[in-house]
Scaffold this active site. Structure first.
Site, PDB file in Angstrom:
ATOM      1  N   HIS A 367       0.840  -1.202   0.000  1.00  0.00           N
ATOM      2  CA  HIS A 367       0.000   0.000   0.000  1.00  0.00           C
ATOM      3  C   HIS A 367       0.874   1.252   0.000  1.00  0.00           C
ATOM      4  O   HIS A 367       0.691   2.147  -0.846  1.00  0.00           O
ATOM      5  CB  HIS A 367      -0.915  -0.017   1.227  1.00  0.00           C
ATOM      6  CG  HIS A 367      -1.748   1.218   1.396  1.00  0.00           C
ATOM      7  ND1 HIS A 367      -3.089   1.270   1.102  1.00  0.00           N
ATOM      8  CD2 HIS A 367      -1.424   2.466   1.841  1.00  0.00           C
ATOM      9  CE1 HIS A 367      -3.554   2.483   1.348  1.00  0.00           C
ATOM     10  NE2 HIS A 367      -2.565   3.232   1.805  1.00  0.00           N
ATOM     11  N   GLU A 368       1.828   1.338   0.930  1.00  0.00           N
ATOM     12  CA  GLU A 368       2.654   2.544   1.040  1.00  0.00           C
ATOM     13  C   GLU A 368       3.535   2.732  -0.195  1.00  0.00           C
ATOM     14  O   GLU A 368       3.678   3.838  -0.710  1.00  0.00           O
ATOM     15  CB  GLU A 368       3.518   2.483   2.304  1.00  0.00           C
ATOM     16  CG  GLU A 368       2.733   2.406   3.606  1.00  0.00           C
ATOM     17  CD  GLU A 368       1.676   3.490   3.751  1.00  0.00           C
ATOM     18  OE1 GLU A 368       1.829   4.575   3.160  1.00  0.00           O
ATOM     19  OE2 GLU A 368       0.672   3.247   4.449  1.00  0.00           O
ATOM     20  N   HIS A 371       1.630   4.076  -3.110  1.00  0.00           N
ATOM     21  CA  HIS A 371       1.487   5.539  -3.097  1.00  0.00           C
ATOM     22  C   HIS A 371       2.643   6.172  -3.860  1.00  0.00           C
ATOM     23  O   HIS A 371       2.473   7.195  -4.537  1.00  0.00           O
ATOM     24  CB  HIS A 371       1.464   6.063  -1.663  1.00  0.00           C
ATOM     25  CG  HIS A 371       0.112   5.986  -1.008  1.00  0.00           C
ATOM     26  ND1 HIS A 371      -1.038   6.482  -1.590  1.00  0.00           N
ATOM     27  CD2 HIS A 371      -0.277   5.477   0.194  1.00  0.00           C
ATOM     28  CE1 HIS A 371      -2.070   6.277  -0.773  1.00  0.00           C
ATOM     29  NE2 HIS A 371      -1.635   5.662   0.305  1.00  0.00           N
ATOM     30  N   TYR A 382      -4.486  14.561  -3.191  1.00  0.00           N
ATOM     31  CA  TYR A 382      -4.842  13.853  -1.958  1.00  0.00           C
ATOM     32  C   TYR A 382      -5.966  14.561  -1.209  1.00  0.00           C
ATOM     33  O   TYR A 382      -5.804  15.013  -0.081  1.00  0.00           O
ATOM     34  CB  TYR A 382      -3.610  13.697  -1.083  1.00  0.00           C
ATOM     35  CG  TYR A 382      -3.719  12.531  -0.114  1.00  0.00           C
ATOM     36  CD1 TYR A 382      -3.842  11.231  -0.570  1.00  0.00           C
ATOM     37  CD2 TYR A 382      -3.711  12.738   1.250  1.00  0.00           C
ATOM     38  CE1 TYR A 382      -3.954  10.165   0.300  1.00  0.00           C
ATOM     39  CE2 TYR A 382      -3.819  11.683   2.142  1.00  0.00           C
ATOM     40  CZ  TYR A 382      -3.941  10.402   1.659  1.00  0.00           C
ATOM     41  OH  TYR A 382      -4.046   9.352   2.530  1.00  0.00           O
ATOM     42  N   GLU A 391      -6.039   6.438  -2.341  1.00  0.00           N
ATOM     43  CA  GLU A 391      -6.063   5.406  -1.306  1.00  0.00           C
ATOM     44  C   GLU A 391      -6.575   4.066  -1.855  1.00  0.00           C
ATOM     45  O   GLU A 391      -6.070   2.998  -1.496  1.00  0.00           O
ATOM     46  CB  GLU A 391      -6.940   5.858  -0.137  1.00  0.00           C
ATOM     47  CG  GLU A 391      -6.272   6.850   0.787  1.00  0.00           C
ATOM     48  CD  GLU A 391      -5.058   6.252   1.481  1.00  0.00           C
ATOM     49  OE1 GLU A 391      -5.095   5.063   1.849  1.00  0.00           O
ATOM     50  OE2 GLU A 391      -4.059   6.973   1.637  1.00  0.00           O
ATOM     51  N   ASP A 463     -10.208  13.930   7.458  1.00  0.00           N
ATOM     52  CA  ASP A 463      -9.701  12.879   6.562  1.00  0.00           C
ATOM     53  C   ASP A 463      -9.519  13.390   5.132  1.00  0.00           C
ATOM     54  O   ASP A 463      -9.776  12.676   4.171  1.00  0.00           O
ATOM     55  CB  ASP A 463     -10.653  11.679   6.590  1.00  0.00           C
ATOM     56  CG  ASP A 463     -10.089  10.452   5.862  1.00  0.00           C
ATOM     57  OD1 ASP A 463      -8.862  10.271   5.870  1.00  0.00           O
ATOM     58  OD2 ASP A 463     -10.891   9.688   5.285  1.00  0.00           O
ATOM     59  N   HIS A 468      -9.819   8.149   3.199  1.00  0.00           N
ATOM     60  CA  HIS A 468      -9.686   6.791   3.723  1.00  0.00           C
ATOM     61  C   HIS A 468     -11.033   6.097   3.912  1.00  0.00           C
ATOM     62  O   HIS A 468     -11.073   4.895   4.173  1.00  0.00           O
ATOM     63  CB  HIS A 468      -8.952   6.800   5.075  1.00  0.00           C
ATOM     64  CG  HIS A 468      -7.495   7.100   4.960  1.00  0.00           C
ATOM     65  ND1 HIS A 468      -6.998   8.372   5.146  1.00  0.00           N
ATOM     66  CD2 HIS A 468      -6.438   6.307   4.675  1.00  0.00           C
ATOM     67  CE1 HIS A 468      -5.681   8.339   4.995  1.00  0.00           C
ATOM     68  NE2 HIS A 468      -5.321   7.101   4.703  1.00  0.00           N
TER      69      HIS A 468
END
Length: 543
Positions: A367-368, A371, A382, A391, A463, A468
């Protein structure tokens, strides 16, 4: 944020009627074409005037601009208002010309147009976002304040520390925001510490006022080096086979370090201890100490993600140019998070009750790192729907790399969290089985949504507008598609959409169009794969 009068252009190859399809923001302008016909040499219908149906001499920026100029897509003077950003030919023989919208040669932030040629040099698709308001409005594009002054203002606005992790960047852009168009300096500040940040600050280039800001933390002797294979225990005790480096310094013997420079064309994979800011080192090739276990997992998982992108998509690291893959572990104190800060990954150790060290999750690492891939491709903003797509794509690739299930974070949940039923962070298969945070719950049902009927309408200060939370809607669409066609094909389609069709301000409908078009490119019009994509998005209410 989606603004009034920004035209979201997507000439959908799915339509075979005589009207050129343009995905609107509020109202749909109609662009009539004289003739629409099927081009049997491509996988898609094309919508062009008959006089433009002839083959171009080549698939180049000049011909792309000529097409936009001679075709009624709502862009006045393309040569004046668009600037070439990139031109790439893919493995299908298609060429993709990406343009940045400009005003007096100043980039219009987030607005890009992509012209797609088939292998016969014919335009088959155009998509992107173009701001008509900026085009038509008179804007003073001469800055009244200097870059250094804007940088100081930006630093003060986010309380940036004196020492930044990376050199800040400053770019003059036209920034559409809340119905107005501003000439701003777009300042990127990246730093660690108790309140880490990857801030984008927009400073008015005339007044010095901060127009907007968003934290895009997507969270003397010669040394002889030898590639070395080691072993270590991860957070859960799994035995990991590691690629490390053995350093031999004259008169001091050998030391083993958690960096790997053995992959051709890749700068390296480096794993750091945030407490010392040094690469992990050990006296032997066996990494069995408990303190080392988060580093063992981070290092191992980084290589797994690198191998996925290389083997499945031919992508060489996050930027496709062999950039170093860098991880920091032991970040913060009882830190229940991990993040990509635009340049490297950072993993907290968790608090031991809700989470264990986050580097234990292969899907978290994927996931990271995804990005990072997104940053270097579509660069989805974002916030709001583009941020939720950011996301979502990171979650989807997390589930593709960690192919055992459709959950995100199942390996980082601590016993107390599991005892309360929180067995993962998010679920693509059934998003609604997990509650959202207390801060986010008042804006919806209190659980992750899986249909647009359950969409959370959230302000930017919560958020980042629901990035998210609302991401779980396209997440569920990906699950529904993947269950029909398999994860391997899903990955091929989503990677193509991300790298070929999406732009920084793409919304959910744009993503559907991009993913459908990618399925058509790869598997053909009317194929089972295309039908699966359309069905998946239909079932979650993204039309």
């Amino acid at each position: 944020m989606i603004k009034k009068r920004i035209v979201s252009i997507f000439l959908s190859s799915m339509l075979i009627a005589g009207t050129l399809f343009v995905h609107p923001v509020f109202a749909e302008p109609e662009f009539k074409h004289e003739q629409a016909f099927w081009n049997k040499n491509a996988n898609v219908p094309i919508f062009v005037k008959e006089k433009l149906a002839k083959k171009h001499a080549s698939s180049n920026p000049a011909n792309a601009l000529n097409y936009l100029d001679e075709t009624d897509v709502g862009i006045e003077s393309p040569e004046e208002n668009l600037k070439i950003k990139s031109a790439e030919t893919d493995e299908l023989g298609m060429t993709h010309i990406r343009f940045q919208q400009v005003k007096d040669d100043v980039p219009v932030d987030g607005n890009e147009i992509i012209v797609h040629f088939n292998q016969n040099n014919e335009v088959v698709t155009v998509n992107g976002h173009y701001n008509k308001n900026v085009e038509e409005q008179s804007i003073n594009t001469e800055a009244a304040i200097k870059e250094n002054a804007a940088l100081d203002i930006a630093k003060a606005s986010v309380q940036a520390p004196s020492e930044l992790s990376f050199e800040p960047t400053v770019e003059l852009v036209v920034y559409p925001f809340e119905g107005e168009n501003y000439l701003t300096y777009k300042v990127n500040l990246s730093f660690l510490g108790d309140n880490p940040g990857n801030w984008f600050v927009y400073v008015d280039a005339h007044s010095g006022k901060v127009i907007d800001k968003v934290n895009a933390l997507l969270h003397a002797d010669i040394i002889k080096k030898q590639h070395h294979k080691g072993v270590g225990n991860g957070v859960h005790g799994d035995l990991r086979h590691l690629h490390t480096t053995k350093e031999i310094m004259k008169g001091q013997g050998a030391i083993f370090k958690l960096y790997d420079e053995s992959h051709d064309g890749l700068e390296g994979i480096y794993t750091y201890d945030y407490n010392t800011l040094e690469v992990f080192e050990n006296n032997s090739a066996s990494w069995k100490d408990e303190y080392q276990s988060p580093a063992v997992d981070a290092h191992y998982n980084s290589e797994k993600v690198y191998e996925y992108y290389w083997e499945e998509h031919g992508r060489n690291s996050l930027d496709d140019n062999g950039m170093a893959i860098i991880s920091y572990v032991h970040y913060g104190t009882n830190y229940n998070n991990a993040f990509w800060n635009g340049r490297f990954m950072a993993y907290g150790d968790g608090d031991g009750e809700f989470m264990v060290p986050l580097s234990a999750g292969l899907d978290v690492a994927a996931h990271e790192m995804s990005h990072g891939v997104i940053t270097h491709t579509a660069n989805l903003q974002y916030r709001f729907q583009p941020g939720a797509l950011n996301e979502s794509f990171a979650d989807v690739f997390g589930a593709l790399v960690d192919e055992d299930d459709w959950e995100i974070g199942e390996d980082i949940m601590a016993p107390a969290a599991k005892a309360e039923g929180r067995t993962a962070l998010r679920s693509l298969s059934k998003p609604s089985k997990f509650p959202v945070s207390e801060e986010r719950a008042p804006y919806g049902s209190g659980y992750y949504p899986e249909h647009m009927d359950e969409y959370y309408d959230m302000p930017l200060n919560v958020d980042n507008g629901g990035v998210h939370v609302n991401s779980s809607i396209p997440n569920h669409a990906a699950y529904l598609i993947g269950e029909q066609i398999g994860k391997q094909k899903l990955g091929q389609i989503y990677y193509r959409a991300l790298t070929v069709y999406l732009t920084p301000t793409s919304n959910f409908s744009d993503a559907r169009n991009a993913i459908v078009q990618s399925a058509i490119d790869l598997y053909g019009e009317g194929s089972a794969e295309v039908q699966a994509v359309e069905s998946g998005f239909d079932q979650v209410g993204i039309y």
